[in-house]
Write an enzyme that holds these catalytic residues in place. Sequence first.
Site, mmCIF file in Angstrom:
data_model
loop_
_atom_site.group_PDB
_atom_site.id
_atom_site.type_symbol
_atom_site.label_atom_id
_atom_site.label_comp_id
_atom_site.label_asym_id
_atom_site.label_seq_id
_atom_site.Cartn_x
_atom_site.Cartn_y
_atom_site.Cartn_z
ATOM 1 N N PHE A 170 27.920 78.742 -3.855
ATOM 2 C CA PHE A 170 26.694 77.966 -3.860
ATOM 3 C C PHE A 170 26.596 76.992 -2.713
ATOM 4 O O PHE A 170 26.056 75.900 -2.841
ATOM 5 C CB PHE A 170 26.478 77.264 -5.199
ATOM 6 C CG PHE A 170 27.659 76.451 -5.686
ATOM 7 C CD1 PHE A 170 28.507 76.984 -6.638
ATOM 8 C CD2 PHE A 170 27.912 75.186 -5.202
ATOM 9 C CE1 PHE A 170 29.580 76.250 -7.099
ATOM 10 C CE2 PHE A 170 28.978 74.450 -5.666
ATOM 11 C CZ PHE A 170 29.826 74.978 -6.622
ATOM 12 N N GLY A 171 27.083 77.375 -1.595
ATOM 13 C CA GLY A 171 26.904 76.495 -0.446
ATOM 14 C C GLY A 171 27.665 76.993 0.756
ATOM 15 O O GLY A 171 28.481 77.914 0.669
ATOM 16 N N THR A 172 27.384 76.360 1.852
ATOM 17 C CA THR A 172 28.070 76.708 3.084
ATOM 18 C C THR A 172 29.387 75.963 3.156
ATOM 19 O O THR A 172 29.503 74.828 2.703
ATOM 20 C CB THR A 172 27.188 76.360 4.286
ATOM 21 O OG1 THR A 172 25.973 77.055 4.144
ATOM 22 C CG2 THR A 172 27.852 76.764 5.587
ATOM 23 N N LYS A 203 33.088 72.637 1.060
ATOM 24 C CA LYS A 203 31.939 73.403 0.582
ATOM 25 C C LYS A 203 30.841 72.441 0.167
ATOM 26 O O LYS A 203 31.006 71.646 -0.754
ATOM 27 C CB LYS A 203 32.337 74.277 -0.608
ATOM 28 C CG LYS A 203 31.168 75.129 -1.107
ATOM 29 C CD LYS A 203 31.434 75.704 -2.481
ATOM 30 C CE LYS A 203 32.275 76.964 -2.393
ATOM 31 N NZ LYS A 203 32.383 77.609 -3.717
ATOM 32 N N ASP A 245 33.732 86.135 -11.212
ATOM 33 C CA ASP A 245 33.237 86.623 -9.930
ATOM 34 C C ASP A 245 34.392 87.061 -9.030
ATOM 35 O O ASP A 245 34.488 86.663 -7.871
ATOM 36 C CB ASP A 245 32.381 85.555 -9.240
ATOM 37 C CG ASP A 245 31.446 86.145 -8.187
ATOM 38 O OD1 ASP A 245 31.242 87.387 -8.195
ATOM 39 O OD2 ASP A 245 30.936 85.375 -7.354
#
Length: 889
Positions: free
Chosen positions: A594-596, A610, A707
């Site tokens: 959920f992010g770079t 992150k 995941d």
Amino acid sequence: MKSLHFCLLFMIVSFTVSRPVEAQDQAGFISLDCGLVPKETTYVETSTNITYKSDANYTDSGLVGKINDAHKTLVQQPLWALRSFPEGERNCYNFNLTVNSTYLIRGTFLYGNYDGLNQSPSFDLHIGASKWTSVNIVGVTDTVMPEIIHVLTQKRLQVCLVKTGKTTPFISSLELRPLINNIYIAESGSMVLQNRVYFPSDSTSIVRYDEDIHDRVWNPVSDDDSSSISTDLQVQTNNLYDVPQFVMKTAAIPKDASAPWSLVWTIDNTTALSYVYMHFAEIQDLKANDLREFDITYNGGKLWFSQFRPNKLSILTMFSQVPLTSSNGEYNFTFEMTSNSTLPPLINALEIYTGLEILQLQTDKDEVSAMMNIKTTYDLSKKISWQGDPCAPQLYRWEGLDCSYPDTEASRIISLNLNASGLNGTITSDITKLTQLSELDLSNNDLSGEIPEFFTDMKLLKLINLSGNPKLNLTVPDSLQQRVNNKSLTLILGEKVKMNPTAKKESKKVPIVPIAASVAGVFALIVILAIFFIVKGKKGKSAEGPPLSVTSGTAKSETRSSNPSIMRKDRKITYPQVLKMTNNFERVLGKGGFGTVYHGNMEDAQVAVKMLSHSSAQGYKEFKAEVELLLRVHHRHLVGLVGYCDDGDNLALIYEYMANGDLRENMLGKRGGNVLTWENRMQIAVEAAQGLEYLHNGCTPPMVHRDVKTTNILLNAQCGAKLADFGLSRSFPIDGECHVSTVVAGTPGYLDPEYYRTNWLSEKSDVYSFGVVLLEIVTNQPVINQTRERPHINEWVGFMLSKGDIKSIVDPKLMGDYDTNGAWKIVELGLACVNPSSNLRPTMAHVVIELNECVAFENARRQGSEEMYTRSSTNFSHTSASEFSPGAR
Ligand SMILES: *[C@@H]1O[C@H](CO)[C@@H](O)[C@H](O)[C@H]1NC(C)=O
Ligand SMILES: *[C@@H]1O[C@H](CO)[C@@H](O)[C@H](O)[C@H]1NC(C)=O
Ligand SMILES: *[C@@H]1O[C@H](CO)[C@@H](O)[C@H](O)[C@H]1NC(C)=O
Ligand SMILES: *[C@@H]1O[C@H](CO)[C@@H](O)[C@H](O)[C@H]1NC(C)=O
Ligand SMILES: *[C@@H]1O[C@H](CO)[C@@H](O)[C@H](O)[C@H]1NC(C)=O
Ligand SMILES: *[C@@H]1O[C@H](CO)[C@@H](O)[C@H](O)[C@H]1NC(C)=O
Ligand SMILES: *[C@@H]1O[C@H](CO)[C@@H](O)[C@H](O)[C@H]1NC(C)=O
Ligand SMILES: *[C@@H]1O[C@H](CO)[C@@H](O)[C@H](O)[C@H]1NC(C)=O
Ligand SMILES: *[C@@H]1O[C@H](CO)[C@@H](O)[C@H](O)[C@H]1NC(C)=O
């Protein structure tokens, strides 16, 4: 056969004006005496009563000059001074008028050897982005007076002088006259005057204001084949054209009344569209039996008008609705009296124009005014040659601008570079009007004040460079910071860069290459070192070697203890610390759940930061979940959390740095082209399995990763594997219930079909996903490939094995260098993990045991070829390795 030929040069022998009738209103006239100083000066020119003023308010460039005194007496005062433009390709006069209004625009050029060079200057005149005409001065005292009737498409009008050769453009006077009635209508909107003539008997005077209330200039014409007649009586001239009395009171007739009489002229541009206006009035006192009647044909017999009889003492204007053309540029209007006529043909005045295609595609008008304001605000006229339309024509686009040139719309400014342009004061809000702007460079100026918040709303803005402005307050407004955080904007302040990852990739391609290359180099080195290590390890059985066996289930103190001290309060850091740590998000490592993820440094150790993306579909809840989870989880095959940031809107997780990226990119050779060896793969598989097994069995309560996939298995500098991305993990109760119903999450291809179907989550869902990972590790095939006989890797592996042997599925990049028994074992394990029925899948503990056996097989194989390795280790390569790998044959 007689004809009257016109010369279409705008040359006038002298500039004397006929006697004016009465003073007229000069409303709307703009009469500039170019180069008139001091700039406040105005005066009334005596021969016309026109009030002239200095051009200083309409242009911001050029040098003031004066014609040689010797020529002064020949010409009127407006031509005494001039303005020349030695600097810049294009220099312009700017007018703020009314859109859709029509103006007669006339420039006057008299060289008068003002520069003492005795030259014959030639240059071009432009209206906005369109070329109006070329000005070619021949004689020192020649007066050139190009004129255009122009319909304004914007309220802004620019008349530009454009250098075409070595000579310096100059201008003596510039006059604008509003034309209220739409009397001259060209299809293209604007018309360039070719000539406007009348036929006096004895005068060489031009007629203009205030004879002509529109200040049109009428040139006298006469020749030997025609004679002039005139009248003292008043001619009714009140049709729309307002042709001056003085012009209508005279007319030309052929000397030879019976022969056809032709008016002939040539227009150089053979593709030009020509517009002709003829003004007629009967000015002779006709006897009872007299009849003046004639036919007008043009260009070899085309009928223009037949049996035409001019009105008695009343004007009649003739023009064609459609423009005329001539393939050779010659226009020949023939007047021939009819058989009943007793008098020869006659004509009082004639106007000839050609249509001018005005490029409508100028810069958007709001952007033009914004740019004009920016130019004024920062006093740029002295520093940069910004003249005329900012974007158009492309050839003369303003320095520092980049524009879009859409086919049917106005040009838009997409990039503005004012680097080192001496800007001072605050950042002007006029920039917001450049709504298509994507890059803005204001670096290395003397700007002060604050970084304006309005940048936030400039949605297309991708890059702002404000570095090198020492007086600028570098506090970034929160809203703007959010745009930086969500990667929609790169903000460069000082040395530091707030980076948009895509922008970085585009703009800094060059540095990325050495980084990638050096990473690849490091990785190759690690592979070689690992091989040495194994080889040595066989002799000394190093205690530091990877574990060869693990007892399943119960916790081992060393690997199982979660370390409570790892997430102390002091691991919570502030956002400024994050900025410092990441050097303002300088380097992007990748995109996580959920992010770079950015590279950073924390207490001399490298970290991965992150950032929680605000636009992410997940959000704060997941962030909290991950923090909660990782607070309690510590395992050497799980990516460790070393800190976090929960500072207002800024959420970040700080992980240990995994220098060698993820398993997927290593499999694909994206990290330098080295293929992971079979041994590497076995090691990675067992380590990842251990991490996952810990989540299932070592944590209380147990956790499902949800995941598991190759991109979530990361490799550190030593190629140790760790499971990453716990963003989707959820704790679930263990006693009584072994399933928890939750929102389906995960990655297509890895998703347990049973979980997907039932929405019931268990750790067996992770086993399924891990099975897919195992099949990937062996085959290096995409999980889903629609072009394959069997799109999903599970089915494909089964299908291939049903037809052939293991060789047909093992990654060909291994070049046969793998252990066949191990390969079979791992494929069988993988297929067991992806069993559609979760009950039939092994546990992760079982998977770990099996994988350890695979590692053992591989080690045994390596041991067998130890001698070979030793010999070849100095120039190790995959090809040489494959030559002695028994498994391959
Ligand atoms: C130039 O502009 C200034 C300010 O608008 C005005 O006061 C002045 O009269 C203008 N000068 C001329 C010659 O038009
Ligand atoms: C200029 O205007 C003045 C006053 O209106 C008038 O007396 C004079 O004749 C005019 N001169 C010309 C050339 O029109
Ligand atoms: C143009 O003129 C109008 C009124 O004639 C005025 O309101 C406007 O501010 C002017 N614009 C510029 C850029 O001078
Ligand atoms: C100018 O003319 C165009 C075309 O006739 C028209 O669409 C536009 O509304 C006019 N603009 C103004 C300000 O009158
Ligand atoms: C000639 O006229 C055509 C039509 O107006 C125009 O497109 C072209 O640019 C002109 N050529 C020159 C050299 O002016
Ligand atoms: C003009 O046209 C007339 C009639 O077609 C012709 O007799 C005459 O020679 C032409 N003149 C020129 C100069 O071409
Ligand atoms: C000449 O005039 C007569 C009488 O008015 C008329 O009938 C005849 O049609 C005219 N001829 C031409 C060529 O117009
Ligand atoms: C910007 O610089 C100019 C010339 O150096 C100076 O006149 C002006 O006052 C400065 N403006 C600001 C806002 O500092
Ligand atoms: C910079 O701007 C911020 C926000 O307006 C303000 O709080 C801070 O005091 C300013 N810093 C300086 C040095 O002026």
